[in-house]
Scaffold this active site. Structure first.
Site, PDB file in Angstrom:
ATOM      1  N   ASN A  57     -73.085 -63.619  -9.204  1.00 19.41           N
ATOM      2  CA  ASN A  57     -72.289 -64.855  -9.143  1.00 19.41           C
ATOM      3  C   ASN A  57     -73.060 -65.834  -8.289  1.00 19.41           C
ATOM      4  O   ASN A  57     -73.564 -65.446  -7.240  1.00 19.41           O
ATOM      5  CB  ASN A  57     -70.982 -64.627  -8.370  1.00 19.41           C
ATOM      6  N   GLY A  58     -73.080 -67.089  -8.682  1.00 17.04           N
ATOM      7  CA  GLY A  58     -73.743 -68.084  -7.848  1.00 17.04           C
ATOM      8  C   GLY A  58     -74.913 -68.701  -8.574  1.00 17.04           C
ATOM      9  O   GLY A  58     -75.062 -68.530  -9.796  1.00 17.04           O
ATOM     10  N   CYS A  84     -67.630 -67.128 -12.481  1.00 25.38           N
ATOM     11  CA  CYS A  84     -68.035 -65.749 -12.748  1.00 25.38           C
ATOM     12  C   CYS A  84     -67.257 -64.766 -11.873  1.00 25.38           C
ATOM     13  O   CYS A  84     -66.804 -65.105 -10.788  1.00 25.38           O
ATOM     14  CB  CYS A  84     -69.517 -65.563 -12.461  1.00 25.38           C
ATOM     15  N   GLU A  92     -51.107 -86.179 -10.211  1.00 27.75           N
ATOM     16  CA  GLU A  92     -51.036 -84.728 -10.441  1.00 27.75           C
ATOM     17  C   GLU A  92     -50.369 -84.425 -11.786  1.00 27.75           C
ATOM     18  O   GLU A  92     -50.812 -83.531 -12.516  1.00 27.75           O
ATOM     19  CB  GLU A  92     -50.287 -84.072  -9.269  1.00 27.75           C
ATOM     20  N   GLU A 101     -55.195 -81.095 -18.394  1.00 24.73           N
ATOM     21  CA  GLU A 101     -55.844 -79.786 -18.238  1.00 24.73           C
ATOM     22  C   GLU A 101     -55.393 -78.774 -19.288  1.00 24.73           C
ATOM     23  O   GLU A 101     -56.212 -78.036 -19.816  1.00 24.73           O
ATOM     24  CB  GLU A 101     -55.467 -79.177 -16.874  1.00 24.73           C
ATOM     25  N   ARG A 114     -60.294 -66.652 -13.708  1.00 28.24           N
ATOM     26  CA  ARG A 114     -61.254 -67.535 -13.041  1.00 28.24           C
ATOM     27  C   ARG A 114     -62.038 -68.388 -14.043  1.00 28.24           C
ATOM     28  O   ARG A 114     -62.692 -69.341 -13.650  1.00 28.24           O
ATOM     29  CB  ARG A 114     -62.242 -66.704 -12.207  1.00 28.24           C
ATOM     30  N   LYS A 156     -52.225 -82.332 -14.712  1.00 23.10           N
ATOM     31  CA  LYS A 156     -51.645 -81.105 -15.288  1.00 23.10           C
ATOM     32  C   LYS A 156     -51.603 -81.202 -16.801  1.00 23.10           C
ATOM     33  O   LYS A 156     -51.960 -80.275 -17.504  1.00 23.10           O
ATOM     34  CB  LYS A 156     -50.214 -80.872 -14.792  1.00 23.10           C
ATOM     35  N   HIS A 178     -52.322-104.540 -13.882  1.00 28.36           N
ATOM     36  CA  HIS A 178     -53.722-104.942 -13.699  1.00 28.36           C
ATOM     37  C   HIS A 178     -54.639-104.278 -14.724  1.00 28.36           C
ATOM     38  O   HIS A 178     -55.846-104.190 -14.498  1.00 28.36           O
ATOM     39  CB  HIS A 178     -54.171-104.615 -12.273  1.00 28.36           C
ATOM     40  N   TRP A 229     -69.562 -67.590 -16.569  1.00 26.07           N
ATOM     41  CA  TRP A 229     -69.191 -68.972 -16.915  1.00 26.07           C
ATOM     42  C   TRP A 229     -70.521 -69.725 -16.942  1.00 26.07           C
ATOM     43  O   TRP A 229     -71.164 -69.886 -15.900  1.00 26.07           O
ATOM     44  CB  TRP A 229     -68.245 -69.532 -15.855  1.00 26.07           C
ATOM     45  N   LYS A 244     -61.020 -71.385 -12.670  1.00 23.24           N
ATOM     46  CA  LYS A 244     -60.030 -71.423 -11.592  1.00 23.24           C
ATOM     47  C   LYS A 244     -60.678 -71.841 -10.290  1.00 23.24           C
ATOM     48  O   LYS A 244     -60.102 -72.577  -9.508  1.00 23.24           O
ATOM     49  CB  LYS A 244     -59.392 -70.036 -11.440  1.00 23.24           C
TER      50      LYS A 244
HETATM   51  O1  M6R Z   1     -59.498 -74.021  -5.196  1.00 27.23           O
HETATM   52  P1  M6R Z   1     -59.461 -75.503  -4.984  1.00 27.23           P
HETATM   53  O2  M6R Z   1     -58.125 -75.987  -4.531  1.00 27.23           O
HETATM   54  O3  M6R Z   1     -60.549 -75.976  -4.062  1.00 27.23           O
HETATM   55  O4  M6R Z   1     -59.736 -76.127  -6.401  1.00 27.23           O
HETATM   56  C1  M6R Z   1     -59.890 -77.506  -6.563  1.00 27.23           C
HETATM   57  C2  M6R Z   1     -59.824 -77.885  -8.021  1.00 27.23           C
HETATM   58  O5  M6R Z   1     -60.863 -77.287  -8.734  1.00 27.23           O
HETATM   59  C3  M6R Z   1     -58.491 -77.465  -8.649  1.00 27.23           C
HETATM   60  O6  M6R Z   1     -57.408 -78.023  -7.970  1.00 27.23           O
HETATM   61  C4  M6R Z   1     -58.434 -77.906 -10.120  1.00 27.23           C
HETATM   62  O7  M6R Z   1     -58.361 -79.290 -10.208  1.00 27.23           O
HETATM   63  C5  M6R Z   1     -57.260 -77.227 -10.807  1.00 27.23           C
HETATM   64  N1  M6R Z   1     -57.627 -76.803 -12.110  1.00 27.23           N
HETATM   65  C6  M6R Z   1     -56.054 -78.093 -10.882  1.00 27.23           C
HETATM   66  O8  M6R Z   1     -55.032 -77.592 -11.663  1.00 27.23           O
END
Ligand code: M6R
Length: 612
Positions: free
Chosen positions: A101-102, A2, A485, A492, A27, A489, A508, A75, A607
């Site tokens: 927010n929260g 949010c 990673e 996502e 976000r 990527k 394995h 959100w 985000k």
């Molecule tokens: O802000 P942060 O680095 O703590 O966020 C952690 C994860 O939420 C963040 O890295 C998430 O996996 C991303 N979408 C990766 O691209």
């Protein structure tokens, strides 16, 4: 997740609220809304929409005007995305409006209490309970009623409140959710994110937990929940408007990938002592007790989530190999509910781009409770994690808007390498070795430029796989976390199922998946375990897998085993992930855009994950 924005002044604020919300779109959100009030007539105008802010804009009428207003992107947590559940929420007597927010954790007991007093609820949200709780305490002072209500609340909040009988003020408060007040000329703002106010002012006051701000047009009063007046510093925002714009790129993600030569320079700036073959991290050295604890630590935990967890794994390899301290990397979400062994020789490092991730923050608090020294590696200046840690290293990568983290990852790896060299030089690392590493660090931006120059060729390879259903990413040593990673990527932003493994682990289990339709991305650079990776590649080839290899310049052998090769320059081992990840970021980007997807705001993702 949010985002909140608010304004009080003499101007009509609808366009500011909408622009402020657009600045926090990155976000992640699924609905949005605002309310504005005209001070003189006390008339209010509220608009809400499910979906994008553009849908909210379509609902605007010329009569939607007001010089005081609050707005929100939601959100969904409690209840589906719907008009009823979106913010602002209004109290039963229709006088108090609130954005939040929260999460209010004790909302069920508060709801029962309010229901017994005759309150009715029209949404499924915890926020509607809070706005009515404030109403239940209201006599004639919205500040007092808000403070009383917040004393009853368990959970997290960043809130903005208006009362239609008190049109001269906005009330804001925070606990665990970011909130700042922007100071203008006869007008003031509040927001959850600096990017919402940066076009209007450079002067901001960051609220700390359990603080409340009473915002008038021409002044702001800061208090704690105990009603004591606080003197707060006005700070300068450290970002420019163009940093939060696309600068001619099609997407923020692409801009951020291409920014990496510069963001790495910013992460290194002032931190490399070439003549001494070492590094210098002011944010650690300014806290001698923490710095000593780090150098003499017997155990380091690194806690993080998502991409930050991947950089943490690289940190583990670096620190163990070069600084000879035992390191354990933990998902923050697991660490917080375990009973990790923490002694006076344990240091906990939290890595978080946003500095607001709920799990990382909670794990950090648990580590502090158990007596560990804590260090934060954050990108967002003034973020909650950067505030609660004992010492820290800012990444200085600039605002990362794309939901898929790219430049923050390479800066995290760089920050971990800087820390590693610093500790190692206090121990066993020679000047010669330290010098070699820091010299290589300085060369990295140019090496990344050369990889980015090859983007068109990487795009050609990527497009061949835009319809793939699955992907496997394999690497070893420092490049195993890079394989993870690369897979993250891709899934996502392209929604293609992808997995990362240490290359040898393939036999394995994952080897069962390999056939002619399975693209396998190998990271096979010329390091100590190169030959082992070649063996793994042969195993894939023997099963007709399609191989895309990230390989070193000049490696001719690799062509025979691979269907496609992306060549990159070499650097020293521990820095190699900063180079090998770049083609993987580009592959994900090109595949996702070829599939017509919104790479900057992928479905379901936020985000900054500020809920558990
Ligand atoms: O802000 P942060 O680095 O703590 O966020 C952690 C994860 O939420 C963040 O890295 C998430 O996996 C991303 N979408 C990766 O691209």
């Amino acid at each position: 997740m949010c985002g909140i924005v608010g304004y009080i002044g003499n101007k009509d604020c609808v366009s500011f609220l909408i622009e402020g919300l657009q600045r926090v779109e990155y976000r992640g959100y699924d609905s949005a809304g605002f309310i504005v009030m005209e001070e003189d007539s006390m008339k209010t105008h509220m608009k809400k929409s499910v979906g994008k802010i553009i849908d909210l804009k379509k609902k605007l009428k010329n009569s939607d005007k007001g010089n005081i207003g609050i707005a929100h992107t939601r959100w969904a947590t409690h209840g589906e995305p719907s008009i009823a559940n979106s913010h602002p929420h209004v109290s039963n007597n229709k006088k108090i409006h609130l954005v939040h927010n929260g999460i209010i954790e004790n909302y069920i007991s508060l709801q029962k209490k309010l229901e017994s007093k005759g309150y009715t609820f029209y949404s499924e949200t915890d926020t509607e309970i809070l706005v009515n709780l404030i109403e239940s305490y209201y006599t004639d002072d919205i500040e007092l009623a808000t403070k009383k209500a917040l004393h009853d609340v368990k959970g997290t909040y960043g809130i903005g409140v208006i009362h239609i009988d008190e049109p001269d003020k906005l009330i804001v408060a925070r606990l665990g959710s970011p909130l700042l007040i922007g100071i203008g000329e006869n007008e003031n703002y509040f927001a959850s994110d600096t990017s919402s106010v940066v076009a209007k002012t450079d002067d901001v006051v960051y609220l700390d937990d359990k603080e409340i701000g009473i915002i008038y047009k021409d002044r702001v009063i800061h208090k704690n929940l105990e009603d004591e007046i606080l003197e707060k510093n006005v700070e300068k925002i450290d970002i420019e408007v163009q940093e939060i714009e696309k600068d001619g790129y099609d997407h923020f993600m692409l801009k951020e990938i291409f920014q990496q030569p510069r963001t790495l320079i910013d992460t290194m700036r002032g931190r490399i002592l070439l003549d001494e073959g070492t590094t210098n991290l002011g944010g650690l050295k300014q806290h001698p007790e923490v710095y000593d604890a780090l150098i003499n630590a017997e155990k380091i935990y690194i806690i993080a989530c998502g991409t930050s967890w991947h950089s943490a794994l690289i940190g583990e390899y670096m620190i163990e190999e070069y600084a000879k301290i035992s390191v354990e990397v933990e998902y923050a979400s697991e660490f917080r509910y375990r009973d990790p062994i923490i002694t006076d020789k344990t240091v906990v490092i939290a890595i978080s781009q946003s500095g607001e991730t709920a799990d990382t923050l909670a794990a950090l608090k648990e580590a502090k409770r158990k007596g560990a020294y804590t260090i934060g590696l954050c990108n967002v200046v003034g973020s909650t994690i950067s505030k609660v840690t004992d010492a820290g290293v800012y990444l200085h990568a600039g605002p990362e808007i794309g939901v898929a983290s790219t430049k923050a990852f390479t800066s995290q790896v760089m920050a971990l390498a800087l820390i590693t060299v610093d500790i190692a030089r206090h121990k066993n690392m020679s000047f010669r070795e330290g010098y070699k590493i820091v010299k290589e660090m300085k060369l990295l931006p140019t090496l990344i430029d050369s990889i980015l120059d090859n983007a068109p060729a990487i795009k050609d390879v990527s497009l061949k796989f835009k319809d793939a259903k699955n992907f496997l990413y394999l690497g070893r040593g420092f490049n195993f976390p890079v394989a993870l990673e690369g897979a993250l990527k891709l899934k996502e932003i392209s929604y293609i199922h992808a997995e990362g493994y240490p290359a040898a682990e393939m036999k394995h289990g994952p080897i069962a998946l390999i056939d002619k339709d399975m693209p396998v991305v190998f990271i096979a650079i010329k390091d100590a375990i190169y030959e082992k990776v070649i063996t793994n590649m042969k195993e894939v080839k023997a099963r007709n897998g399609v191989i895309i290899t990230i390989a070193s310049y000049g490696d001719e052998e690799i062509e025979k085993l691979s269907d496609y090769v992306i060549k990159i320059p070499d650097t020293t081992n521990l820095l190699m992930p900063i180079l090998t990840v770049i083609p993987l970021q580009l592959i994900s980007y090109y595949i996702a855009t070829a599939r017509g997807l919104d790479v900057d705001m992928p479905r379901n993702l936020a985000k900054s994950v500020t809920v558990e």
